[in-house]
Scaffold this motif. Structure first.
Motif, PDB file in Angstrom:
ATOM      1  N   LYS A   8      -6.533  -5.983  -0.535  1.00 12.55           N
ATOM      2  CA  LYS A   8      -6.187  -6.574   0.752  1.00 12.55           C
ATOM      3  C   LYS A   8      -6.821  -5.797   1.899  1.00 12.55           C
ATOM      4  CE  LYS A   8      -3.072  -9.702  -0.623  1.00 12.55           C
ATOM      5  NZ  LYS A   8      -3.121 -11.135  -0.284  1.00 12.55           N
ATOM      6  N   ILE A   9      -7.242  -4.567   1.590  1.00 12.15           N
ATOM      7  CA  ILE A   9      -7.901  -3.720   2.591  1.00 12.15           C
ATOM      8  C   ILE A   9      -9.196  -3.194   1.980  1.00 12.15           C
ATOM      9  CG2 ILE A   9      -5.742  -3.115   3.737  1.00 12.15           C
ATOM     10  CD1 ILE A   9      -5.718  -0.479   2.257  1.00 12.15           C
ATOM     11  N   ALA A  10     -10.057  -2.644   2.821  1.00 19.61           N
ATOM     12  CA  ALA A  10     -11.410  -2.298   2.366  1.00 19.61           C
ATOM     13  C   ALA A  10     -11.420  -1.275   1.237  1.00 19.61           C
ATOM     14  CB  ALA A  10     -12.229  -1.776   3.550  1.00 19.61           C
ATOM     15  N   ARG A  11     -10.516  -0.302   1.304  1.00 23.52           N
ATOM     16  CA  ARG A  11     -10.449   0.737   0.271  1.00 23.52           C
ATOM     17  C   ARG A  11      -9.029   1.289   0.243  1.00 23.52           C
ATOM     18  NH1 ARG A  11      -9.617   5.268   2.813  1.00 23.52           N
ATOM     19  NH2 ARG A  11     -10.423   5.611   4.923  1.00 23.52           N
ATOM     20  N   PRO A  12      -8.628   1.934  -0.862  1.00 25.23           N
ATOM     21  CA  PRO A  12      -7.285   2.511  -0.914  1.00 25.23           C
ATOM     22  C   PRO A  12      -7.118   3.621   0.131  1.00 25.23           C
ATOM     23  CG  PRO A  12      -8.251   2.394  -3.109  1.00 25.23           C
ATOM     24  CD  PRO A  12      -9.350   2.094  -2.135  1.00 25.23           C
ATOM     25  N   LEU A  13      -5.939   3.709   0.682  1.00 26.45           N
ATOM     26  CA  LEU A  13      -5.619   4.757   1.644  1.00 26.45           C
ATOM     27  C   LEU A  13      -5.315   6.061   0.909  1.00 26.45           C
ATOM     28  CD1 LEU A  13      -3.253   2.567   3.820  1.00 26.45           C
ATOM     29  CD2 LEU A  13      -5.502   3.399   4.538  1.00 26.45           C
ATOM     30  N   ARG A  14      -5.810   7.170   1.459  1.00 27.32           N
ATOM     31  CA  ARG A  14      -5.549   8.484   0.858  1.00 27.32           C
ATOM     32  C   ARG A  14      -4.134   8.910   1.271  1.00 27.32           C
ATOM     33  NH1 ARG A  14     -10.800   8.670   2.756  1.00 27.32           N
ATOM     34  NH2 ARG A  14     -10.207   9.886   4.608  1.00 27.32           N
ATOM     35  N   TRP A  15      -3.271   9.033   0.273  1.00 27.48           N
ATOM     36  CA  TRP A  15      -1.825   9.099   0.489  1.00 27.48           C
ATOM     37  C   TRP A  15      -1.250  10.386  -0.093  1.00 27.48           C
ATOM     38  CZ3 TRP A  15       1.850   7.299  -3.634  1.00 27.48           C
ATOM     39  CH2 TRP A  15       3.164   7.245  -3.189  1.00 27.48           C
ATOM     40  N   ALA A  16      -0.228  10.901   0.577  1.00 27.03           N
ATOM     41  CA  ALA A  16       0.476  12.080   0.084  1.00 27.03           C
ATOM     42  C   ALA A  16       1.973  11.888   0.240  1.00 27.03           C
ATOM     43  CB  ALA A  16       0.037  13.328   0.855  1.00 27.03           C
ATOM     44  N   MET A  17       2.723  12.673  -0.499  1.00 26.60           N
ATOM     45  CA  MET A  17       4.185  12.630  -0.407  1.00 26.60           C
ATOM     46  C   MET A  17       4.722  13.969   0.067  1.00 26.60           C
ATOM     47  SD  MET A  17       5.667  10.433  -3.596  1.00 26.60           S
ATOM     48  CE  MET A  17       7.209  10.289  -2.689  1.00 26.60           C
ATOM     49  N   VAL A  18       5.777  13.900   0.870  1.00 22.98           N
ATOM     50  CA  VAL A  18       6.584  15.072   1.194  1.00 22.98           C
ATOM     51  C   VAL A  18       7.932  14.838   0.542  1.00 22.98           C
ATOM     52  CG1 VAL A  18       7.593  16.500   3.001  1.00 22.98           C
ATOM     53  CG2 VAL A  18       5.385  15.367   3.390  1.00 22.98           C
ATOM     54  N   GLY A  19       8.290  15.692  -0.432  1.00 22.33           N
ATOM     55  CA  GLY A  19       9.480  15.441  -1.234  1.00 22.33           C
ATOM     56  C   GLY A  19       9.165  14.480  -2.356  1.00 22.33           C
ATOM     57  N   GLY A  20      10.223  13.953  -2.981  1.00 20.17           N
ATOM     58  CA  GLY A  20      10.021  12.991  -4.060  1.00 20.17           C
ATOM     59  C   GLY A  20       9.616  13.619  -5.368  1.00 20.17           C
ATOM     60  N   GLY A  21       9.948  14.901  -5.562  1.00 21.37           N
ATOM     61  CA  GLY A  21       9.545  15.604  -6.765  1.00 21.37           C
ATOM     62  C   GLY A  21      10.461  15.363  -7.951  1.00 21.37           C
ATOM     63  N   ARG A  22      10.447  16.314  -8.862  1.00 13.84           N
ATOM     64  CA  ARG A  22      11.112  16.144 -10.157  1.00 13.84           C
ATOM     65  C   ARG A  22      12.610  15.848 -10.033  1.00 13.84           C
ATOM     66  NH1 ARG A  22       9.114  20.700 -13.239  1.00 13.84           N
ATOM     67  NH2 ARG A  22       7.384  19.282 -13.711  1.00 13.84           N
ATOM     68  N   LEU A  23      13.265  16.469  -9.078  1.00 10.85           N
ATOM     69  CA  LEU A  23      14.712  16.304  -8.941  1.00 10.85           C
ATOM     70  C   LEU A  23      15.086  15.228  -7.924  1.00 10.85           C
ATOM     71  CD1 LEU A  23      15.885  20.043  -9.023  1.00 10.85           C
ATOM     72  CD2 LEU A  23      15.482  18.468 -10.927  1.00 10.85           C
ATOM     73  N   GLY A  24      14.110  14.629  -7.278  1.00 10.17           N
ATOM     74  CA  GLY A  24      14.390  13.618  -6.273  1.00 10.17           C
ATOM     75  C   GLY A  24      14.806  12.295  -6.903  1.00 10.17           C
ATOM     76  N   GLN A  25      15.649  11.553  -6.204  1.00  4.82           N
ATOM     77  CA  GLN A  25      16.136  10.283  -6.732  1.00  4.82           C
ATOM     78  C   GLN A  25      15.245   9.095  -6.350  1.00  4.82           C
ATOM     79  OE1 GLN A  25      20.214  10.136  -5.252  1.00  4.82           O
ATOM     80  NE2 GLN A  25      20.977  10.887  -7.201  1.00  4.82           N
ATOM     81  N   VAL A  26      14.402   9.258  -5.336  1.00  2.00           N
ATOM     82  CA  VAL A  26      13.653   8.099  -4.840  1.00  2.00           C
ATOM     83  C   VAL A  26      12.140   8.223  -4.980  1.00  2.00           C
ATOM     84  CG1 VAL A  26      15.454   7.467  -3.177  1.00  2.00           C
ATOM     85  CG2 VAL A  26      13.590   8.977  -2.455  1.00  2.00           C
ATOM     86  N   GLY A  27      11.651   9.396  -5.351  1.00  2.00           N
ATOM     87  CA  GLY A  27      10.204   9.593  -5.386  1.00  2.00           C
ATOM     88  C   GLY A  27       9.484   8.618  -6.290  1.00  2.00           C
ATOM     89  N   TYR A  28      10.069   8.352  -7.453  1.00  2.00           N
ATOM     90  CA  TYR A  28       9.411   7.445  -8.393  1.00  2.00           C
ATOM     91  C   TYR A  28       9.354   6.028  -7.838  1.00  2.00           C
ATOM     92  CZ  TYR A  28       7.982   5.437 -12.855  1.00  2.00           C
ATOM     93  OH  TYR A  28       7.288   4.783 -13.843  1.00  2.00           O
ATOM     94  N   LYS A  29      10.373   5.626  -7.090  1.00  2.00           N
ATOM     95  CA  LYS A  29      10.354   4.301  -6.469  1.00  2.00           C
ATOM     96  C   LYS A  29       9.192   4.195  -5.477  1.00  2.00           C
ATOM     97  CE  LYS A  29      15.390   3.605  -6.727  1.00  2.00           C
ATOM     98  NZ  LYS A  29      15.858   4.973  -7.046  1.00  2.00           N
ATOM     99  N   HIS A  30       8.985   5.256  -4.690  1.00  2.00           N
ATOM    100  CA  HIS A  30       7.854   5.262  -3.755  1.00  2.00           C
ATOM    101  C   HIS A  30       6.534   5.137  -4.513  1.00  2.00           C
ATOM    102  CE1 HIS A  30       9.672   6.372   0.177  1.00  2.00           C
ATOM    103  NE2 HIS A  30      10.629   6.869  -0.581  1.00  2.00           N
ATOM    104  N   ARG A  31       6.388   5.900  -5.580  1.00  2.00           N
ATOM    105  CA  ARG A  31       5.106   5.897  -6.296  1.00  2.00           C
ATOM    106  C   ARG A  31       4.862   4.577  -7.020  1.00  2.00           C
ATOM    107  NH1 ARG A  31       6.852  11.139  -6.645  1.00  2.00           N
ATOM    108  NH2 ARG A  31       7.923  10.846  -8.625  1.00  2.00           N
ATOM    109  N   THR A  32       5.901   4.015  -7.638  1.00  2.00           N
ATOM    110  CA  THR A  32       5.685   2.723  -8.293  1.00  2.00           C
ATOM    111  C   THR A  32       5.369   1.644  -7.261  1.00  2.00           C
ATOM    112  OG1 THR A  32       8.075   2.295  -8.291  1.00  2.00           O
ATOM    113  CG2 THR A  32       7.131   3.225 -10.296  1.00  2.00           C
TER     114      THR A  32
END
Length: 392
Positions: A8-32
């Motif tokens: 839908k856009i010219a190229r993928p956006l270069r993305w990073a996360m703050v938080g959302g690691g191994r013990l986080g409850q929502v990080g996987y939802k963001h990544r999926t």
């Protein structure tokens, strides 16, 4: 036309996360959500955990280069800014009390932001960040993760087309029973959710009802609250002053009335997330437990169940369709839909395409502002003895 993963856009956006690691409850939802369409985002960096070693180990295990797994977000913003292939957008998946400072730092570093809800503690903070985002020409999106369920857009279209008549009653509920008992050893995530210094002025009003409130605004964009009354309780006394149950009554400017029940002590309830809109001619009802179905009840006629992906649905609804009829979609697809819209919004903002932004329906910073405004008014009513207050 349904979604099929084409860009839908010219190229993928270069993305990073703050938080959302191994013990986080929502990080996987963001990544999926972000990575469902690999043409929209590419995860290239992160400050995934307050424990740098654990965060680095986690980042490497999900495919991020070790030298781009940072100890903290400030270091990440600084080092990525020095790279030609540095990050362009971040997602904030950290406890509520950290959102404001991370979001502000990201915007000042020239980054777009996608943030967990509730956005911040106060509407003043949201307005400040909105001004900063406008000054920097950046997008701030809010992850109201349920709002990408496309049958909500079907409800919006049917209301706009007059299919239910004038709206009279709005019945909203988001409840579950997972906090019905006092936990002997609550998780870290549960501990901070009932700590006002970290969670802010509410527990379930912010954690649960802001989702449903935004969804109601998405469905009924022209319906404005005039006044409300909030009665909240802490049935588990150790959670006070934050509530684990609340009832909100609403009067809308057009004369309609509304209710919101939000609770984490609805014992035995696995999924009490529902929206019912009652009009003068018919009613619409959607349950999160059956996200691909919409009940349409016309007075005096047989009850109809509208099914996701069928050709009789509105174009705006089917435009977010991914798998086709008979194949079940769910929360991960909802997240994917809003993340794809975040990508389109960021791309449009970067190109100065205001027409696309004007017509794009997604949870933007104004949605985040409305969520914080909702909490502020509910808390003000409750703290004054569950009285009616003007929706300010």
């Amino acid at each position: 036309m349904m979604l099929n993963g084409e860009k839908k856009i010219a190229r993928p956006l270069r993305w990073a996360m703050v938080g959302g690691g191994r013990l986080g409850q929502v990080g996987y939802k963001h990544r999926t959500g972000a990575l469902r369409d690999n043409t929209a985002f590419q995860l290239v960096a992160g400050a995934f955990d307050i424990d740098p070693e654990r965060g680095r180990d986690f980042g490497v295990n999900i495919g991020v280069a070790e030298n781009r797994c940072y100890d903290d977000y400030k270091t990440m913003f600084g080092e990525e800014a020095a790279r030609e292939d540095g990050i362009e957008v971040i997602s904030i998946a950290t406890p509520n009390g950290t959102h404001y400072e991370i979001c502000k730092a990201a915007l000042e570093a020239g980054l777009h932001v996608i943030c967990e809800k509730p956005l911040f503690f106060t509407t003043d903070e949201v307005r400040e960040i909105k001004s900063l985002a406008e000054e920097k020409g950046k997008i701030v999106g809010v992850t109201y993760g349920f709002s990408g369920n496309q049958m909500l857009l079907q409800m919006r279209a049917m209301i706009e087309q007059g299919k239910i008549g004038d709206i009279r009653v709005v019945d909203l509920q988001y409840t579950h029973g997972f906090n019905a008992l006092e936990e002997e050893k609550p998780s870290d995530a549960q501990k901070w959710r009932v700590d006002p210094k970290i969670a802010g002025p509410s527990f379930v009003l912010g954690d649960l009802s802001t989702h449903t409130y935004y969804m109601s605004q998405l469905i009924m964009p022209n319906m404005k609250i005039k006044e409300l009354l909030c009665d909240r309780q802490s049935f588990i006394k150790s959670r006070a002053p934050l509530e684990d149950n609340a009832h909100v009554l609403m009067h809308y400017e057009n004369g309609a009335v509304g209710t919101m029940w939000t609770s984490s002590i609805n014992a035995g309830c696995m999924d009490g997330h529902r929206i019912r809109i009652v009009g003068s001619k018919a009613s619409l009802e959607w349950w999160d437990s059956k996200p691909g179905e919409l009940t349409y009840e016309v007075q005096g006629e047989p009850i109809q169940t509208l099914i996701r992906a069928m050709p009789y649905l509105d174009e705006s609804c089917n435009a977010d369709e991914r798998l086709g009829a008979l194949h079940v979609e769910g929360l991960s697809d909802s997240w994917a839909n809003i993340y794809l819209k975040f990508a389109v919004a960021i791309d449009a903002k970067s190109r100065g395409d205001e027409e696309t932004l004007k017509n794009l329906v997604y949870p933007d910073i104004d949605a985040g502002l409305e969520g914080v405004r909702w909490i502020e008014n509910c808390v003000r009513s409750a703290e004054n003895g569950a009285v009616w207050v003007n929706f300010e």
